[in-house]
Design an enzyme around this catalytic site. Sequence first.
Site, PDB file in Angstrom:
ATOM      1  N   ASP A 115      71.198   9.562-127.099  1.00  0.00           N
ATOM      2  CA  ASP A 115      71.167  10.060-125.730  1.00  0.00           C
ATOM      3  C   ASP A 115      72.048  11.307-125.644  1.00  0.00           C
ATOM      4  OD1 ASP A 115      71.427  10.577-123.022  1.00  0.00           O
ATOM      5  OD2 ASP A 115      71.777   8.496-122.463  1.00  0.00           O
TER       6      ASP A 115
ATOM      7  N   LYS B 100      67.275  22.311-113.647  1.00  0.00           N
ATOM      8  CA  LYS B 100      65.986  22.098-112.987  1.00  0.00           C
ATOM      9  C   LYS B 100      66.195  22.180-111.479  1.00  0.00           C
ATOM     10  CE  LYS B 100      64.500  21.314-117.114  1.00  0.00           C
ATOM     11  NZ  LYS B 100      63.709  22.302-117.874  1.00  0.00           N
TER      12      LYS B 100
END
EC number: 2.1.1.186
Length: 360
Positions: free
Chosen positions: A259, A305
């Site tokens: 991760d 984003k």
Amino acid sequence: MINLFLFCRAGYEKDCAAEIQVRAAELDIGGFVKTNNNDAYVIFQCFQAGDAEVLAKNISLDSLIFTRQMFAAKELLKGLPEQDRISPIVAALEQVNKAGELRVETPDTNEAKELSNFCRKFTVPLRQALKKSGTLLEKENPKRPIIHVCFVGSGQAYVGYSLSNNSSPYFMGIPRLKIPADAPSRSTLKLDEAFIHFIPKDQQETRLSSGMKAVDLGACPGGWTYQLVRRGMFVAAVDNGPMDQGLMDTGQVKHYQADGFRFEPPRKNITWLVCDMIEKPSRVAELIEAWAINGWFKEAIFNLKLPMKARYKEVSTILETMAEILKENGVDDFTMAAKHLYHDRDEVTVHLCLRPTQPW
């Protein structure tokens, strides 16, 4: 001139407009914006003639997140006659003297692109007429102002100029990059453009050199890792998903199936950290902050984003918060810049450089 013409991505006019209003107010210049959805440009009309030149000179293009290119412009020329579009344009540019380059452009929309063939053909006779009038030099000069003629419709154009030291080197502010045939994904162009934009050409050899160590968080399938590998770097690619086999075969990539938010580099000799994970921008910002506070990299490029609304406000708040947190934790010597690059879509690319005063 009374207008500042700003190129942007279609759909981001409100963000471009919000940003230029804030920046103009910082210079005590009054005005208002004129734009429409999906026009791919914004007009900031100043209350006083001449203020557009002040903005074009004193607001760094690189400091504007959502603007690709800008120029000081006259009022819109309408109804340019088909039999002679040149004379009105030459007359409108009479106050410009000895410019070094001419760019006949359109906004970046499908409708405007239909005029691109006309623009190419029109450039030659217009250039000759501007040279004859003394508005344009006989030979291109990169140190002189750049004349812009932007057709926003048939027989409609904004004309003006930008300063060569505060202007994009590309028509419409768009770099034309080609995706390499062996690249794992089109996302590779985002990092390629980011390196071109944020790292000065004369520093790329030293700041993007072979043998450097890099980390790519959220690397799968390897679009950003590809740009690091092609520059000779050794990359720790962090992602639970599979990596492109061609990249793995180079021997320059070590794949960590982990991760990206929990990964810690085994060695702290990282020059470049890059990250293009699809995650909330605030969470990505916190991740980069942690790496910076720990001193785990020298330079980073990462994407935020964007939400669907209030994108300029969101990005500004995140960047301001990042700067505050870094300083509160003893990271005082850094520079940070953000840009909505051409190959970005609903995201903004950020460059963070620690200890920027060091010799390269």
